[in-house]
Design an enzyme around this catalytic site. Structure first.
Site, PDB file in Angstrom:
ATOM      1  CE1 TYR A  69      37.260  43.127  39.711  1.00 35.94           C
ATOM      2  CE2 TYR A  69      36.735  40.836  39.201  1.00 35.94           C
ATOM      3  CZ  TYR A  69      36.473  42.000  39.906  1.00 35.94           C
ATOM      4  OH  TYR A  69      35.432  42.029  40.821  1.00 35.94           O
ATOM      5  CB  SER A  84      35.565  38.504  42.328  1.00 40.70           C
ATOM      6  OG  SER A  84      34.956  38.040  41.136  1.00 40.70           O
TER       7      SER A  84
END
Ligand code: NAP
Length: 266
Positions: free
Chosen positions: A164, A151
């Protein structure tokens, strides 16, 4: 001859969003695809339907990537069905957001287990199979290809999502270290770091106009990404067209990592 003809791919988290898009794109490029899901069997069936509608082939396999025994069974079943595995797309991922002071141990551990350890379990099974089989020359120049879904938050800090962002930053170095270690076995490992792609994981950020306009302030290219943007890159990374690409993270983000806040002199 299609680019991934005769190749077998496992795509984790292929029952929705980016994984679904990748599974369909790989199948269109000729690969037979194991469509993995954890809880959404209907989603996995939709993926397979779309694959078959386009003349492709695949199987559905339930497995929780954070459980090593599930991962082993998924690989065993796929190999039993198709003889081997050539491509792994380590896509499955979750968010369990909380401010740092309120983040429970469970919020932390679940995200690390799925987004980081899950990629380790799957990559290890894939690498064992790639080493066992070696290069098959009329299929691919590499013995196998691993694509890790990261990401933009592997380099953009993300308050309220520390679990995350930490897992994704781990993936950045996981892919590089694996690529370094497995190169001599002719295994390629690369990562994709998407920006904002329209899926369920971030629906509140793009569904209504106000949220979308706020999101677009972070995207110089002025559109929210589509799953096809990632699917196309995954096909290329899995194919011999990218045979000399090793250990790289490709940012597919409409420029989100270009510090857009500095556009007007900061
Ligand atoms: P999504 O639509 O929520 O899809 C997540 C997928 O992961 C689902 O298929 C889900 O399966 C699967 N999954 C979750 N936990 C799993 C587990 N333990 N074992 C196996 N599968 C599991 O989200 P998405 O946006 O497509 O995200 C896919 C990946 O892209 C993630 O790694 C995410 O971090 C990354 N990413 C997304 C964006 C974005 O803007 N969308 C941006 C950057 C990175 P079930 O539904 O069947 O449980």
């Amino acid at each position: 001859m299609k680019r991934l003809q005769q190749q077998i791919a496992i795509v984790t988290g292929a029952s929705s969003g980016i994984g679904q898009g990748i599974a369909i794109a790989l199948a269109k490029a000729g690969a037979k695809v194991c469509v993995n899901y954890r809880s959404s069997e209907d989603g996995a069936k939709k993926t397979l339907e779309e694959i078959e509608k386009n003349g492709g082939e695949g199987v559905i396999q339930q497995a929780d990537v954070s459980k090593p025994e599930d991962v082993k069974t998924m690989f065993q079943n796929t190999i039993k069905e198709y003889g081997t595995v050539d491509i792994l797309v380590n896509n499955a991922g979750i968010q369990q957001d909380a401010s740092f002071l309120e983040m429970s141990h469970d919020d932390w551990q679940k995200v690390i287990n799925v987004n980081l350890s899950g990629q380790f379990y799957c990559a290890q099974e894939a690498a064992k199979e790639f080493v066992r089989r070696g290069v098959v020359e009329d299929r691919s120049k590499a013995a196998g290809k691993i694509i890790c879904m990261s990401s933009v938050h592997d380099i953009i800090p993300w308050a309220g999502h520390v679990n995350y962002a930490t897992a994704k930053a781990g993936i950045l170095m996981f892919a590089k270290s694996l690529a370094q270690e497995l190169s001599e076995k002719k295994i390629r490992v690369n990562a994709i770091s998407p920006g904002a792609i329209k899926t369920d994981i971030n629906r509140d950020a793009w569904e209504d106009e106000e949220s979308r306009n706020k999101l677009l302030q972070l995207i110089p290219y002025q559109r929210v990404g589509e799953v096809e943007d990632i699917g196309n890159a995954a096909v290329w990374l899995a194919s011999d067209e990218s045979d000399y690409v090793q250990g790289q993270t490709i940012y597919i983000d409409g420029g989100m990592t270009l510090y857009p806040g500095f556009k007007d002199n900061g």
